[in-house]
Enzyme design. Structure first.
Site, PDB file in Angstrom:
ATOM      1  N   TYR A 188      -3.028  -2.561 -10.501  1.00  0.00           N
ATOM      2  CA  TYR A 188      -3.020  -2.341  -9.051  1.00  0.00           C
ATOM      3  C   TYR A 188      -2.293  -3.477  -8.332  1.00  0.00           C
ATOM      4  CZ  TYR A 188      -4.795  -1.739  -4.293  1.00  0.00           C
ATOM      5  OH  TYR A 188      -4.894  -1.597  -2.933  1.00  0.00           O
ATOM      6  N   TYR A 243      -4.062   3.568   7.709  1.00  0.00           N
ATOM      7  CA  TYR A 243      -5.298   2.792   7.761  1.00  0.00           C
ATOM      8  C   TYR A 243      -6.231   3.365   8.833  1.00  0.00           C
ATOM      9  CZ  TYR A 243      -2.393  -0.499   5.091  1.00  0.00           C
ATOM     10  OH  TYR A 243      -1.569  -1.072   4.166  1.00  0.00           O
ATOM     11  N   VAL A 262       1.129  -3.736   3.967  1.00  0.00           N
ATOM     12  CA  VAL A 262       1.002  -5.030   4.634  1.00  0.00           C
ATOM     13  C   VAL A 262       2.173  -5.963   4.331  1.00  0.00           C
ATOM     14  CG1 VAL A 262      -1.505  -4.895   4.794  1.00  0.00           C
ATOM     15  CG2 VAL A 262      -0.447  -5.994   2.793  1.00  0.00           C
ATOM     16  N   SER A 306       0.796  -1.235   0.000  1.00  0.00           N
ATOM     17  CA  SER A 306       0.000   0.000   0.000  1.00  0.00           C
ATOM     18  C   SER A 306       0.825   1.280   0.000  1.00  0.00           C
ATOM     19  CB  SER A 306      -0.947   0.013   1.204  1.00  0.00           C
ATOM     20  OG  SER A 306      -2.032  -0.844   0.978  1.00  0.00           O
ATOM     21  N   LYS A 357       0.470   3.373  -2.984  1.00  0.00           N
ATOM     22  CA  LYS A 357      -0.671   4.269  -3.151  1.00  0.00           C
ATOM     23  C   LYS A 357      -0.248   5.733  -3.081  1.00  0.00           C
ATOM     24  CE  LYS A 357      -3.834   0.982  -0.901  1.00  0.00           C
ATOM     25  NZ  LYS A 357      -4.587   0.689   0.333  1.00  0.00           N
TER      26      LYS A 357
END
Length: 324
Positions: free
Chosen positions: A198, A250, A268, A73, A76
């Site tokens: 992705y 998160y 993660v 992530s 992102k």
């Protein structure tokens, strides 16, 4: 207030700090691997690294700093910056807002009033942002993503194909999110291709040292501390830092901003990168995760450093300022 040493002694001082906190945190063995992506359950849970890079390009590295792992992530944040550079704030905001959410990162939900994802750091927002990567087909869009990473890292990154295949095979929840985005008119009619991209971006291989370099670039108003290249504009870097502080951790983001107060993004795969504006980047790699999906050791490292060295961005005693 902590006295920051002059530049000549800074690297030695950072080395001492990193080694000390490494030794104090290394014994922590709580948390679990991200087994919902089957291939991530196979990594060595005891890997641990701390890396720092200043805006002047000085670095301090401790532990398994050269160990490759998938960025997950944290990608992102880089794709968000790319979208802002390519399409501008207004178009990006139509797809993903900037509202923190107390829900898990993979929640299947949208902002029903504004018909967009809540923010670009949760999966719905990240998929909407990945859909904005330009290119005629998956190969060209993949090349654009890898070229972006190359500018940050100074090398063309590899992709962990086994992890990518594992994400593709187990990514049914992300498929549901993708088609919900399509149903709401948020993404284009190429959902399967965008999801493939992705899964690939999350499977890019980096090291803790790489993450610290990425963090230093963003913290340096988008200027790469080694090459001097302007990777993203200063206003884009500001937006990246802001969203990282409010949404990057998160559903732990609020407590993180309150207790640690450093713009950061976790993944993660066990990576965690923090950005101290005008100062540099700090990264940790340790793959055991807490219930939020954040590295257990990574959280503890940042807590200790923030507390011991007044690193909170709003700390009145903060010695780490651009003028220092």
């Amino acid at each position: 207030m902590v006295e920051v040493p002059d530049e000549q002694r800074l690297v030695e001082w950072l080395d001492e700090i990193c080694r000390d906190v490494y030794q104090r945190v290394e014994s922590l063995d709580g948390g679990e691997l991200a087994s919902y992506i089957p291939e991530l359950a196979n990594v060595d849970p005891d890997r641990f690294a701390i890396a720092t890079v200043t805006v002047n390009g000085e670095s301090a590295l401790t532990g398994d700093h050269a160990q490759l792992f998938t960025i997950q992530s944290i990608s992102k944040l880089l794709l968000y910056g790319m979208a802002l550079e390519t399409h501008g704030r207004e178009r990006v905001m139509r797809r993903a807002g900037v509202a923190p959410t107390g829900d898990p990162f993979n929640a299947i939900e949208l902002d029903e009033k504004l018909h967009r994802a809540p923010n670009p750091m949760v999966n719905s927002g990240a998929i909407a942002i990945t859909d904005m990567v330009e290119g005629r087909d998956l190969a060209e869009r993949t090349d654009n993503v890898l070229s972006l990473f190359e500018r940050y890292l100074g090398r063309r990154p590899d992709v962990d194909q086994a992890v990518c295949a594992s994400e593709h095979a187990s990514g049914h929840r992300n498929r549901a999110i993708g088609y919900l985005l399509l149903d709401q008119g948020i993404v284009d009619d190429r959902v399967a291709e965008t999801l493939d991209l992705y899964f690939l971006q999350c499977s890019i291989l980096v090291t803790a040292a790489d993450l610290a370099l990425i963090g230093a670039t963003i913290a340096n108003n988008g200027v790469h501390p080694i090459t001097g290249d302007q990777i993203v504009g200063p206003k884009v870097a500001r937006d990246m830092l802001t969203v990282a502080l409010t949404c990057g951790m998160y559903d732990y983001a609020g407590e993180w901003a309150y207790t640690v107060g450093i713009p950061a993004k976790s993944g993660v795969g066990g990576g965690l990168v923090g950005m101290l504006p005008g100062v540099g980047g700090l990264a940790v790699y340790s793959p055991r995760l807490d219930e939020h999906g954040n590295s257990v050791r990574g959280i503890r490292v940042f807590e200790k450093l923030s507390r011991d060295f007044d690193l909170h961005v709003f700390d009145p005693e903060r010695p780490w300022s651009p003028e220092t």
